[in-house]
Design an enzyme around this catalytic site. Structure first.
Site, PDB file in Angstrom:
ATOM      1  N   LYS A  23     -38.684   8.085  80.139  1.00  0.00           N
ATOM      2  CA  LYS A  23     -38.032   8.429  79.029  1.00  0.00           C
ATOM      3  C   LYS A  23     -37.682   9.930  79.185  1.00  0.00           C
ATOM      4  O   LYS A  23     -38.072  10.821  78.567  1.00  0.00           O
ATOM      5  CB  LYS A  23     -39.008   8.218  77.771  1.00  0.00           C
TER       6      LYS A  23
ATOM      7  N   ASP B  84     -48.204   0.203  80.088  1.00  0.00           N
ATOM      8  CA  ASP B  84     -49.511  -0.563  79.292  1.00  0.00           C
ATOM      9  C   ASP B  84     -48.741  -1.523  78.064  1.00  0.00           C
ATOM     10  O   ASP B  84     -48.957  -2.545  77.883  1.00  0.00           O
ATOM     11  CB  ASP B  84     -50.265   0.490  78.633  1.00  0.00           C
TER      12      ASP B  84
ATOM     13  N   TYR C 297     -52.890   9.246  79.178  1.00  0.00           N
ATOM     14  CA  TYR C 297     -54.162   8.822  79.231  1.00  0.00           C
ATOM     15  C   TYR C 297     -55.272   9.787  79.990  1.00  0.00           C
ATOM     16  O   TYR C 297     -56.345   9.514  80.360  1.00  0.00           O
ATOM     17  CB  TYR C 297     -54.558   7.395  79.417  1.00  0.00           C
TER      18      TYR C 297
ATOM     19  N   ASP D  69     -48.147  -5.711  77.919  1.00  0.00           N
ATOM     20  CA  ASP D  69     -48.434  -6.823  77.000  1.00  0.00           C
ATOM     21  C   ASP D  69     -46.974  -7.628  76.614  1.00  0.00           C
ATOM     22  O   ASP D  69     -47.214  -8.873  76.519  1.00  0.00           O
ATOM     23  CB  ASP D  69     -48.720  -5.768  75.560  1.00  0.00           C
TER      24      ASP D  69
HETATM   25  P1  ATP Z   1     -56.972  -4.228  73.406  1.00  0.00           P
HETATM   26  O1  ATP Z   1     -56.294  -3.244  72.276  1.00  0.00           O
HETATM   27  O2  ATP Z   1     -58.547  -4.048  73.488  1.00  0.00           O
HETATM   28  O3  ATP Z   1     -56.269  -4.728  74.499  1.00  0.00           O
HETATM   29  P2  ATP Z   1     -55.633  -5.982  71.491  1.00  0.00           P
HETATM   30  O4  ATP Z   1     -55.622  -5.305  70.092  1.00  0.00           O
HETATM   31  O5  ATP Z   1     -54.366  -6.109  72.339  1.00  0.00           O
HETATM   32  O6  ATP Z   1     -56.722  -5.450  72.245  1.00  0.00           O
HETATM   33  P3  ATP Z   1     -56.683  -8.771  71.706  1.00  0.00           P
HETATM   34  O7  ATP Z   1     -57.965  -8.547  71.635  1.00  0.00           O
HETATM   35  O8  ATP Z   1     -56.163  -8.789  73.433  1.00  0.00           O
HETATM   36  O9  ATP Z   1     -56.182  -7.392  70.772  1.00  0.00           O
HETATM   37  O10 ATP Z   1     -56.225  -9.759  71.192  1.00  0.00           O
HETATM   38  C1  ATP Z   1     -54.706  -9.907  70.451  1.00  0.00           C
HETATM   39  C2  ATP Z   1     -54.298 -11.228  69.919  1.00  0.00           C
HETATM   40  O11 ATP Z   1     -54.134 -12.108  71.206  1.00  0.00           O
HETATM   41  C3  ATP Z   1     -55.580 -12.052  69.155  1.00  0.00           C
HETATM   42  O12 ATP Z   1     -54.858 -12.956  68.134  1.00  0.00           O
HETATM   43  C4  ATP Z   1     -56.156 -12.852  70.284  1.00  0.00           C
HETATM   44  O13 ATP Z   1     -56.858 -14.079  69.820  1.00  0.00           O
HETATM   45  C5  ATP Z   1     -55.086 -13.220  71.287  1.00  0.00           C
HETATM   46  N1  ATP Z   1     -55.690 -13.602  72.701  1.00  0.00           N
HETATM   47  C6  ATP Z   1     -56.078 -12.259  73.560  1.00  0.00           C
HETATM   48  N2  ATP Z   1     -56.659 -12.694  74.515  1.00  0.00           N
HETATM   49  C7  ATP Z   1     -56.593 -14.256  74.248  1.00  0.00           C
HETATM   50  C8  ATP Z   1     -57.187 -15.121  75.214  1.00  0.00           C
HETATM   51  N3  ATP Z   1     -57.668 -14.925  76.464  1.00  0.00           N
HETATM   52  N4  ATP Z   1     -56.982 -16.538  74.792  1.00  0.00           N
HETATM   53  C9  ATP Z   1     -56.358 -16.822  73.666  1.00  0.00           C
HETATM   54  N5  ATP Z   1     -55.880 -15.734  72.773  1.00  0.00           N
HETATM   55  C10 ATP Z   1     -56.015 -14.568  73.167  1.00  0.00           C
END
Ligand code: ATP
Length: 352
Positions: free
Chosen positions: A187, A244, A136, A248
């Site tokens: 990696k 990152d 990044y 997740d």
């Molecule tokens: P980013 O790329 O900005 O990290 P992302 O693509 O990982 O975002 P998020 O917006 O974090 O996506 O959401 C992914 C999924 O997880 C969605 O279905 C969302 O509703 C769920 N989610 C994320 N945060 C929460 C929360 N605090 N409470 C409930 N559900 C959540």
């Protein structure tokens, strides 16, 4: 009375909902403690205002932010702004501009929460993400735009100083945990320059920490280890991109993305550090009042710890755990509690 200045940047999507909840819980923590107070200033830097003003951070904004003791950040990302524009417009200028090179991401199965793993109770990890360079670093470009010969490059940049300091940070943290174990993730079989340098520097730094047990894993292999043998991991150190992705996965394995918390630390404290949930804007649930605020509460606890309020940090974490144990769960955890229900429960647990 000790006083700390806090810059709150709620941002986009569910960011304002979870930050409002977080500020409520922080105010309750301060009231219960009685020894400190938080002076909060809110910043309306978000995508809606970006579309009106043409910028996320106004001129002089970072200098203003610099005077705060900590930054409490919600989320950035909007359907109307390309993701790379919003990320590079708001979150990355703060994290990189304030040299918050150590990104700390704890993952643990909180009481009362169900993991998709049968052995989810074994999850007790801290993922350390290099947060200032690597994949990044913003090094790359595009040429021949729109032509058949168009080219795009994205160069990862690893510096000896950058790699050394993140490894040192990871060893220091691993040393403070009961198991004192640190896993190096790269990696370096396929990427033979920067990644091999990462490995080499890791083992150089390791010589100063004979009390920390080390091992190494390729990033693809560590995903299977996280799922199949969660107990075999303790602290993990990895690059910006790899960590990152791993964090997740760690959040999902500990029940939900709505649980994962993170601290973007400038360990030398030349700049304020930033505390945030790892999740994004979550458009699908924005405005419904059901966002899980636990990630934000957890990061608030990390912030209190960083500010030197260890007892309040511990108390907040206990209140979070009492709430999850009591089954006050938002829908992402299979419950039907609202953001407000969880917030009230945590505030109640703090006061009791
Ligand atoms: P980013 O790329 O900005 O990290 P992302 O693509 O990982 O975002 P998020 O917006 O974090 O996506 O959401 C992914 C999924 O997880 C969605 O279905 C969302 O509703 C769920 N989610 C994320 N945060 C929460 C929360 N605090 N409470 C409930 N559900 C959540």
């Amino acid at each position: 009375m000790r006083e700390y200045s806090l810059a709150a940047i709620p941002g986009d999507g569910i960011g304002p909902e979870v930050i409002a909840a977080g500020l409520q819980v922080l105010a309750a923590s301060a009231a219960v403690d009685g020894g400190f107070r938080l002076a909060v200033e809110r910043f309306d830097w978000n995508s809606e205002n970006f579309l009106k003003r043409g910028h996320y951070i106004p001129e002089g904004g970072l200098e203003r932010l610099r005077s705060f003791d900590a930054i409490f950040f919600g989320a950035v990302g909007s359907l109307e702004v390309a993701d790379h524009v919003s990320l590079w417009g708001l979150r990355l200028p703060i994290a990189q501009g304030f040299d918050q090179y150590a990104n700390v991401r704890p993952a643990r199965l909180l009481p009362g929460i169900k993991s998709p793993l049968a052995n989810g109770a074994d999850i007790d990890w801290v993922i350390i993400r290099e947060n200032s360079e690597g994949e990044y670093a913003g090094h790359g470009g595009r040429a021949h735009r729109g032509l058949p010969i168009e080219v795009g490059t994205e160069t990862a940049v690893f510096t000896r100083a950058g790699v050394q300091r993140i490894h040192r940070f990871a060893f220091e943290l691993a040393r403070k945990r009961p198991r004192r174990q640190l896993t190096l993730v790269t990696k370096s079989n396929a990427q033979r320059f920067g990644m091999v340098m990462w490995d080499e520097i890791f083992f150089e730094v390791a010589r100063d920490y004979p009390d920390v047990r080390t091992d190494r894993e390729l990033v693809d292999a560590v995903t299977t280890r996280m799922v199949l043998k969660p107990k075999s991991l303790d602290v993990v150190v990895a690059t910006n991109l790899h960590a990152d992705i791993l964090s997740d996965l760690a959040a999902a394995l500990s029940g939900s993305l709505g649980i994962g918390a993170t601290a973007n630390l400038n360990p030398e404290r030349q700049f304020p550090s930033m505390f945030e949930p790892i999740h994004g804007s979550a458009f699908d649930i924005t405005g419904k009042g059901i966002a899980n605020p636990i990630a934000t509460f957890w990061t608030a606890s990390m912030m209190l710890e960083h500010l030197g309020e260890a007892a309040a940090a511990r108390r907040l974490m206990q209140a979070i755990e009492a709430t999850t144990a009591a089954g006050v769960h938002t829908p992402d955890l299979g419950g039907n509690a609202t953001t407000r229900d969880v917030t009230d429960a945590v505030c109640g647990a703090l006061r009791s």
